[in-house]
Write an enzyme that holds these catalytic residues in place. Structure first.
Site, PDB file in Angstrom:
ATOM      1  N   LYS A  73       0.848  -1.200   0.000  1.00  0.00           N
ATOM      2  CA  LYS A  73       0.000   0.000   0.000  1.00  0.00           C
ATOM      3  C   LYS A  73       0.874   1.236   0.000  1.00  0.00           C
ATOM      4  CE  LYS A  73      -4.084   1.961   0.530  1.00  0.00           C
ATOM      5  NZ  LYS A  73      -3.824   2.749  -0.673  1.00  0.00           N
ATOM      6  N   LYS A  97       4.738   2.453   8.739  1.00  0.00           N
ATOM      7  CA  LYS A  97       3.539   3.219   9.097  1.00  0.00           C
ATOM      8  C   LYS A  97       2.295   2.332   9.220  1.00  0.00           C
ATOM      9  CE  LYS A  97       3.430   6.966   6.733  1.00  0.00           C
ATOM     10  NZ  LYS A  97       3.223   7.930   5.637  1.00  0.00           N
ATOM     11  N   LYS A 109       5.342   2.288  -2.758  1.00  0.00           N
ATOM     12  CA  LYS A 109       5.213   3.677  -3.204  1.00  0.00           C
ATOM     13  C   LYS A 109       5.451   3.713  -4.698  1.00  0.00           C
ATOM     14  CE  LYS A 109       4.472   7.730  -1.234  1.00  0.00           C
ATOM     15  NZ  LYS A 109       3.703   8.020  -0.015  1.00  0.00           N
ATOM     16  N   THR A 193      -5.403  12.834   6.346  1.00  0.00           N
ATOM     17  CA  THR A 193      -4.028  12.933   6.864  1.00  0.00           C
ATOM     18  C   THR A 193      -3.972  14.008   7.949  1.00  0.00           C
ATOM     19  OG1 THR A 193      -3.179  12.205   4.750  1.00  0.00           O
ATOM     20  CG2 THR A 193      -1.624  13.349   6.184  1.00  0.00           C
ATOM     21  N   ASN A 224      -2.732  19.421   0.045  1.00  0.00           N
ATOM     22  CA  ASN A 224      -3.760  18.556   0.624  1.00  0.00           C
ATOM     23  C   ASN A 224      -3.612  18.454   2.153  1.00  0.00           C
ATOM     24  OD1 ASN A 224      -5.056  16.192   1.534  1.00  0.00           O
ATOM     25  ND2 ASN A 224      -5.118  15.383  -0.540  1.00  0.00           N
ATOM     26  N   SER A 366      -7.621   5.394   3.783  1.00  0.00           N
ATOM     27  CA  SER A 366      -7.478   4.597   2.561  1.00  0.00           C
ATOM     28  C   SER A 366      -7.878   3.141   2.835  1.00  0.00           C
ATOM     29  CB  SER A 366      -6.035   4.612   2.065  1.00  0.00           C
ATOM     30  OG  SER A 366      -5.826   5.694   1.197  1.00  0.00           O
TER      31      SER A 366
END
Ligand code: NAD
Length: 433
Positions: A73, A97, A109, A193, A224, A366
């Site tokens: 992810k 994380k 990523k 976030t 964002n 997510s």
């Protein structure tokens, strides 16, 4: 991204933090080997035909660091500095994380080395679809689930989902997260976030018996993550004394209004837009309003209580860590603080809430979006908010416990917790004894 500020590359900086955790846990050579390099590094050159009918090539990456705890992810960033090493570091941070917030994902990523500011909307769509075609065999709802990151947004996630479904002749809303609400997105993902970080800050403020009205905040990056954080903190009564974006920043001791800043950012493309056009500023108006233009370097050293890097990595370094005046640093950006800076900040008693904890709200919502995509449910905003708060506070408490018990910094404790949880699963799966 500003790779000259520290001699080390992003992955080396990650490896240094990881080594502390592996040493602390007295890991065996076999265990260490599982963390040394990503499981897969996929590279490609993607080509689009530009509006002027010339062809353009862009290096593109998908790095899959570890999938012990679940599908890979991690976001996809479009940026000129996105290269293999940076994407590797970001993929590895994602694995730590997802383990820190204890959700069933691994870490990955993606990146495309490009400057989206020089591309039309049509070109960005072509690039997004080409990215999916290049990596389609490596992604999927049970394999690797991308998401937005720097310079990517819900529209791009929507195009990517569509391209994947056309290619695979499937209905696959859970292949990607951060999608538009009308195309499988989750309520609350756009502000997740910042919201997650805000929950942590709220608890910190309560524990330290601070009054939000006394807290001055500086935020680097008004995208964002940074813009939503400015709004949450402003609503809570904190004073946002400075903000910036890639064009520079503004400082106003009495407190900036995030709505007004957003308005000028939308109309002029810059947070300094009310006063400056490019590098030319209306000094008279600034003097009248008592507002100061600051560079991104100056911004980090302003007097404040909470400093929030929300743009780039590698901005708090050995060079400026001694000059930072904040009492707390809340990392919304990934990798903003170098290990050398960390040691200086610890000695100076400046508390850092590390990226792998404080910006994990994005990947947590997510996860909710992925669950909704697989089940066909649509959660309410209240449910998303309540579950996000529960997960973020549980992670913060776990990190605090680890830090207290093992006499570690919050970053040290978060890495130890993440590695420990990854190892537990790897043992169960028989990857290591
Ligand atoms: P974004 O593209 O929406 O915003 C980035 C902001 O940083 C913009 O305001 C841009 O102008 C500014 N910026 C760019 N270069 C700069 C420079 N040299 N100096 C100062 N500001 C600069 O990106 P975002 O999604 O808000 O991500 C920001 C950071 O947060 C990144 O490190 C990202 O990895 C991290 N992050 C984001 C999310 C998320 O859900 N969006 C989740 C976790 C971590």
């Amino acid at each position: 991204m500003v790779k000259t500020a520290s001699a080390q590359t992003p992955y080396k900086r990650f490896a240094q933090n990881l080594k502390h955790a592996l040493d602390h846990l007295r890991c065996t050579p076999a265990e260490r080997a599982l963390f040394r390099e990503p499981k897969h590094i996929w590279k490609n050159t993607i080509t689009i035909v530009r509006d002027n009918r010339t062809s353009a090539n862009f290096p593109a990456f998908r790095v899959q660091y570890n999938d012990a705890r679940g599908p890979y992810k991690g976001g996809i960033r479009f940026h000129p500095a996105a290269d293999e090493d940076e994407v590797k570091a970001l993929a590895a941070l994602m694995a730590i994380k997802t383990a820190v917030v204890d959700i069933p994902f691994g870490g990955a990523k993606g990146g495309v080395q490009c400057d989206p500011k020089n591309l039309s909307k049509r070109e960005v769509q072509l690039l997004s679809r080409a990215y999916v075609r290049a990596f389609a065999t490596h992604i999927g709802p049970d394999i690797d689930v991308p998401a937005p990151d720097v310079n990517t947004n819900p529209d791009i996630m929507g195009w990517m989902r569509d391209e994947y479904e056309v290619l695979t002749k499937s209905f696959a809303p859970a292949v990607i997260t951060g999608k538009p609400l009308s195309y499988g997105g989750s309520l609350g993902r756009d502000t997740a976030t910042a919201r997650g970080a805000f929950f942590i800050l709220e608890e910190l403020i309560e524990r330290k018996a601070l009054n939000p009205k006394d807290l001055r905040v500086v935020i680097q990056g008004f995208g964002n993550a940074g813009a939503a954080m400015a709004q949450f903190l402003h609503n809570a009564g904190c004073t946002i004394v400075a903000v910036s974006d890639s064009h520079g920043g503004i400082y106003y001791k009495e407190g900036l209004d995030p709505v007004r800043i957003q308005k000028y950012k939308s109309s002029t493309g810059s947070v300094t837009g009310e006063y400056c056009q490019g590098s030319v500023c209306d000094i008279k108006k600034m003097k009248m309003d008592n507002v100061q233009a600051v560079t991104n370097e100056e911004l980090l050293e302003l007097p404040c209580d909470i400093l929030i890097p929300a743009a780039l990595d590698n901005v708090i370094t050995a060079k400026n860590a001694g000059k930072i005046q904040a009492h707390f640093i809340l990392e919304l950006a990934n990798g903003p603080t170098t290990p050398e800076a960390d040691s200086i900040l610890t000695k100076r008693n400046i508390q850092v809430i590390p990226d792998v904890l404080s910006n994990a709200g994005g990947v947590t919502v997510s996860y909710f979006e992925w669950v909704q995509g697989r089940s066909g449910e649509q959660w309410t905003a209240e449910r998303v908010d309540a579950d996000l708060k529960r997960i973020m506070l549980a992670a913060f408490r776990a990190v605090r416990r680890e830090a207290g018990r093992e006499k570690l910094s919050y970053r040290g404790a978060a890495f130890v917790l993440g590695v420990k949880r990854m190892l537990e699963t790897m043992r169960v799966r028989g990857w290591v004894k």
